[in-house]
Design a protein around this motif. Structure first.
Motif, PDB file in Angstrom:
ATOM      1  N   ILE A  40      26.964 -54.140  16.625  1.00 39.09           N
ATOM      2  CA  ILE A  40      26.112 -53.151  15.965  1.00 39.09           C
ATOM      3  C   ILE A  40      24.973 -53.814  15.211  1.00 39.09           C
ATOM      4  CG2 ILE A  40      26.035 -51.394  14.146  1.00 39.09           C
ATOM      5  CD1 ILE A  40      27.313 -50.405  16.713  1.00 39.09           C
ATOM      6  N   ILE A  41      25.254 -54.851  14.434  1.00 37.83           N
ATOM      7  CA  ILE A  41      24.215 -55.456  13.599  1.00 37.83           C
ATOM      8  C   ILE A  41      23.203 -56.235  14.431  1.00 37.83           C
ATOM      9  CG2 ILE A  41      25.349 -57.649  13.084  1.00 37.83           C
ATOM     10  CD1 ILE A  41      24.392 -57.298  10.181  1.00 37.83           C
ATOM     11  N   THR A  42      23.634 -56.756  15.590  1.00 40.73           N
ATOM     12  CA  THR A  42      22.689 -57.438  16.476  1.00 40.73           C
ATOM     13  C   THR A  42      22.002 -56.457  17.415  1.00 40.73           C
ATOM     14  OG1 THR A  42      24.467 -57.901  18.068  1.00 40.73           O
ATOM     15  CG2 THR A  42      23.978 -59.610  16.439  1.00 40.73           C
ATOM     16  N   THR A  43      22.413 -55.179  17.352  1.00 39.11           N
ATOM     17  CA  THR A  43      21.861 -54.072  18.143  1.00 39.11           C
ATOM     18  C   THR A  43      21.967 -54.320  19.643  1.00 39.11           C
ATOM     19  OG1 THR A  43      19.548 -54.839  18.157  1.00 39.11           O
ATOM     20  CG2 THR A  43      20.249 -53.530  16.268  1.00 39.11           C
ATOM     21  N   THR A  44      23.039 -55.002  20.064  1.00 38.97           N
ATOM     22  CA  THR A  44      23.256 -55.203  21.490  1.00 38.97           C
ATOM     23  C   THR A  44      24.012 -54.040  22.119  1.00 38.97           C
ATOM     24  OG1 THR A  44      25.169 -56.552  20.892  1.00 38.97           O
ATOM     25  CG2 THR A  44      23.160 -57.717  21.463  1.00 38.97           C
ATOM     26  N   GLY A  45      24.788 -53.297  21.309  1.00 38.53           N
ATOM     27  CA  GLY A  45      25.370 -52.053  21.769  1.00 38.53           C
ATOM     28  C   GLY A  45      26.615 -52.158  22.628  1.00 38.53           C
ATOM     29  N   PHE A  46      27.226 -53.336  22.729  1.00 34.94           N
ATOM     30  CA  PHE A  46      28.463 -53.445  23.504  1.00 34.94           C
ATOM     31  C   PHE A  46      29.649 -52.927  22.688  1.00 34.94           C
ATOM     32  CE2 PHE A  46      25.851 -56.970  25.250  1.00 34.94           C
ATOM     33  CZ  PHE A  46      25.761 -56.498  26.553  1.00 34.94           C
ATOM     34  N   ILE A  47      30.675 -52.451  23.379  1.00 42.75           N
ATOM     35  CA  ILE A  47      31.845 -51.922  22.681  1.00 42.75           C
ATOM     36  C   ILE A  47      33.123 -52.447  23.323  1.00 42.75           C
ATOM     37  CG2 ILE A  47      30.700 -49.802  21.940  1.00 42.75           C
ATOM     38  CD1 ILE A  47      32.174 -48.378  24.241  1.00 42.75           C
ATOM     39  N   THR A  48      34.162 -52.626  22.513  1.00 41.73           N
ATOM     40  CA  THR A  48      35.499 -52.953  23.007  1.00 41.73           C
ATOM     41  C   THR A  48      36.523 -51.976  22.453  1.00 41.73           C
ATOM     42  OG1 THR A  48      35.837 -54.491  21.168  1.00 41.73           O
ATOM     43  CG2 THR A  48      34.989 -55.418  23.229  1.00 41.73           C
ATOM     44  N   ALA A  49      36.079 -51.077  21.574  1.00 43.03           N
ATOM     45  CA  ALA A  49      36.993 -50.117  20.955  1.00 43.03           C
ATOM     46  C   ALA A  49      36.242 -48.825  20.662  1.00 43.03           C
ATOM     47  CB  ALA A  49      37.573 -50.696  19.669  1.00 43.03           C
ATOM     48  N   ASP A  50      36.975 -47.725  20.671  1.00 42.55           N
ATOM     49  CA  ASP A  50      36.396 -46.424  20.352  1.00 42.55           C
ATOM     50  C   ASP A  50      36.394 -46.262  18.829  1.00 42.55           C
ATOM     51  OD1 ASP A  50      35.481 -43.867  20.229  1.00 42.55           O
ATOM     52  OD2 ASP A  50      37.228 -42.935  21.172  1.00 42.55           O
ATOM     53  N   PHE A  51      35.278 -46.645  18.189  1.00 43.90           N
ATOM     54  CA  PHE A  51      35.246 -46.594  16.725  1.00 43.90           C
ATOM     55  C   PHE A  51      35.107 -45.177  16.186  1.00 43.90           C
ATOM     56  CE2 PHE A  51      31.233 -48.422  18.426  1.00 43.90           C
ATOM     57  CZ  PHE A  51      30.378 -47.348  18.255  1.00 43.90           C
ATOM     58  N   ASP A  52      35.001 -44.179  17.077  1.00 39.88           N
ATOM     59  CA  ASP A  52      35.064 -42.794  16.628  1.00 39.88           C
ATOM     60  C   ASP A  52      36.453 -42.445  16.101  1.00 39.88           C
ATOM     61  OD1 ASP A  52      32.622 -41.292  16.767  1.00 39.88           O
ATOM     62  OD2 ASP A  52      32.633 -41.639  18.922  1.00 39.88           O
ATOM     63  N   GLU A  53      37.439 -43.236  16.494  1.00 37.58           N
ATOM     64  CA  GLU A  53      38.807 -43.003  16.043  1.00 37.58           C
ATOM     65  C   GLU A  53      39.105 -43.688  14.719  1.00 37.58           C
ATOM     66  OE1 GLU A  53      40.778 -40.934  17.629  1.00 37.58           O
ATOM     67  OE2 GLU A  53      39.262 -40.584  19.177  1.00 37.58           O
ATOM     68  N   TRP A  54      38.153 -44.455  14.199  1.00 42.22           N
ATOM     69  CA  TRP A  54      38.371 -45.203  12.965  1.00 42.22           C
ATOM     70  C   TRP A  54      38.159 -44.311  11.746  1.00 42.22           C
ATOM     71  CZ3 TRP A  54      35.465 -50.464  14.114  1.00 42.22           C
ATOM     72  CH2 TRP A  54      36.135 -51.108  15.173  1.00 42.22           C
ATOM     73  N   ASP A  55      38.533 -44.850  10.587  1.00 44.33           N
ATOM     74  CA  ASP A  55      38.384 -44.131   9.321  1.00 44.33           C
ATOM     75  C   ASP A  55      36.903 -43.905   9.000  1.00 44.33           C
ATOM     76  OD1 ASP A  55      39.916 -43.306   6.732  1.00 44.33           O
ATOM     77  OD2 ASP A  55      38.222 -44.503   6.022  1.00 44.33           O
ATOM     78  N   ALA A  56      36.627 -42.879   8.198  1.00 46.94           N
ATOM     79  CA  ALA A  56      35.244 -42.537   7.854  1.00 46.94           C
ATOM     80  C   ALA A  56      34.526 -43.685   7.158  1.00 46.94           C
ATOM     81  CB  ALA A  56      35.220 -41.294   6.964  1.00 46.94           C
ATOM     82  N   ALA A  57      35.243 -44.441   6.326  1.00 45.71           N
ATOM     83  CA  ALA A  57      34.622 -45.573   5.630  1.00 45.71           C
ATOM     84  C   ALA A  57      34.140 -46.633   6.621  1.00 45.71           C
ATOM     85  CB  ALA A  57      35.608 -46.187   4.636  1.00 45.71           C
ATOM     86  N   ALA A  58      34.925 -46.867   7.667  1.00 43.49           N
ATOM     87  CA  ALA A  58      34.526 -47.825   8.692  1.00 43.49           C
ATOM     88  C   ALA A  58      33.306 -47.325   9.454  1.00 43.49           C
ATOM     89  CB  ALA A  58      35.689 -48.081   9.644  1.00 43.49           C
ATOM     90  N   GLU A  59      33.263 -46.018   9.737  1.00 48.36           N
ATOM     91  CA  GLU A  59      32.125 -45.453  10.451  1.00 48.36           C
ATOM     92  C   GLU A  59      30.850 -45.526   9.617  1.00 48.36           C
ATOM     93  OE1 GLU A  59      34.513 -42.154  13.188  1.00 48.36           O
ATOM     94  OE2 GLU A  59      33.373 -41.517  11.426  1.00 48.36           O
ATOM     95  N   ILE A  60      30.961 -45.242   8.324  1.00 44.26           N
ATOM     96  CA  ILE A  60      29.790 -45.332   7.444  1.00 44.26           C
ATOM     97  C   ILE A  60      29.276 -46.764   7.392  1.00 44.26           C
ATOM     98  CG2 ILE A  60      29.034 -45.136   5.036  1.00 44.26           C
ATOM     99  CD1 ILE A  60      30.954 -42.767   4.774  1.00 44.26           C
ATOM    100  N   THR A  61      30.197 -47.729   7.373  1.00 49.55           N
ATOM    101  CA  THR A  61      29.802 -49.140   7.375  1.00 49.55           C
ATOM    102  C   THR A  61      29.004 -49.473   8.625  1.00 49.55           C
ATOM    103  OG1 THR A  61      31.782 -49.733   6.113  1.00 49.55           O
ATOM    104  CG2 THR A  61      30.639 -51.515   7.262  1.00 49.55           C
ATOM    105  N   LEU A  62      29.436 -48.972   9.763  1.00 52.50           N
ATOM    106  CA  LEU A  62      28.720 -49.222  11.017  1.00 52.50           C
ATOM    107  C   LEU A  62      27.339 -48.579  11.010  1.00 52.50           C
ATOM    108  CD1 LEU A  62      31.598 -48.749  13.646  1.00 52.50           C
ATOM    109  CD2 LEU A  62      30.690 -50.886  12.716  1.00 52.50           C
TER     110      LEU A  62
END
Length: 211
Positions: A40-62
């Motif tokens: 996310i921070i390098t804006t490359t956009g690759f994923i290995t996990a569905d972070f939609d399933e994570w806690d709201a605090a983790a999503e806000i951090t992203l």
């Protein structure tokens, strides 16, 4: 830059462990949090996990990491870390000046004094960035099918040239649900973000072409 990555990865890892999303697989939770933060921070956009399933605090951090982006001079999107540092130190400097109004406190970064023109330019870019984000989110949110979270993160991810958003435009979804108006707005956001807004505004200014 590395400090932000490490802190964000450990913070999200701690949330995943405390929430029990990965059970006893602490190593996998650390791997997914570190990879997602770096992506996310390098804006490359690759994923290995569905972070939609994570806690709201983790999503806000992203979401915050989307705006931070990469280092100055890199091809990454976002506002860039050096500008975020200047904004943060400007806030601290202004608070200090309120307490000590006679103090002379030049803004420094990396042992060098940051010129006032640079500081003003960074603050102007940040204000414009947030303004564009707000207006674009409003336009995209006019579509009834999109949730507020999906609309906001769709703009955030395109304006900062990241890739996946959250909700209906999340890691395992696509932008297919966005209507033509929304897609046009998001396309403009991508161009503005890639050219860092002021370049586009300068090209659209009549004064630029008169020169």
């Amino acid at each position: 830059y590395l400090g932000i990555i490490a802190a964000a990865a450990l913070f999200i890892w701690g949330i995943l462990v405390l929430e029990g999303d990965y059970g006893d697989s602490w190593g996998r939770a650390l791997r997914d949090s570190a990879f997602t933060v770096s992506s996310i921070i390098t804006t490359t956009g690759f994923i290995t996990a569905d972070f939609d399933e994570w806690d709201a605090a983790a999503e806000i951090t992203l979401i915050l990491l989307m705006f931070v982006g990469g280092c100055a001079g890199s091809t990454a999107g976002g506002i860039k870390v050096v500008r975020v540092l200047i904004i943060f130190r400007t806030i601290l400097q202004d608070v200090f000046r309120m307490i000590h109004p006679r103090a002379v406190t030049p803004l420094q970064l990396g042992g060098r004094v940051v010129p006032e023109t640079v500081r003003i330019a960074v603050l102007g870019l940040f204000a414009t960035w947030i303004g564009v984000f707000g207006m674009a989110t409003f336009l995209v949110a006019l579509q009834d099918e999109l949730t507020p979270l999906s609309s906001a993160t769709a703009v955030a991810t395109t304006l900062n040239d990241v890739g996946p958003g959250l909700g209906q435009v999340g890691a395992t979804e696509s932008f297919e649900i966005v209507n033509p108006l929304g897609r046009f707005v998001l396309t403009v956001c991508m161009l503005l973000g890639r050219l860092e807004i002021f370049t586009v505004l300068a090209l659209l200014s009549p004064a630029f072409w008169k020169r």
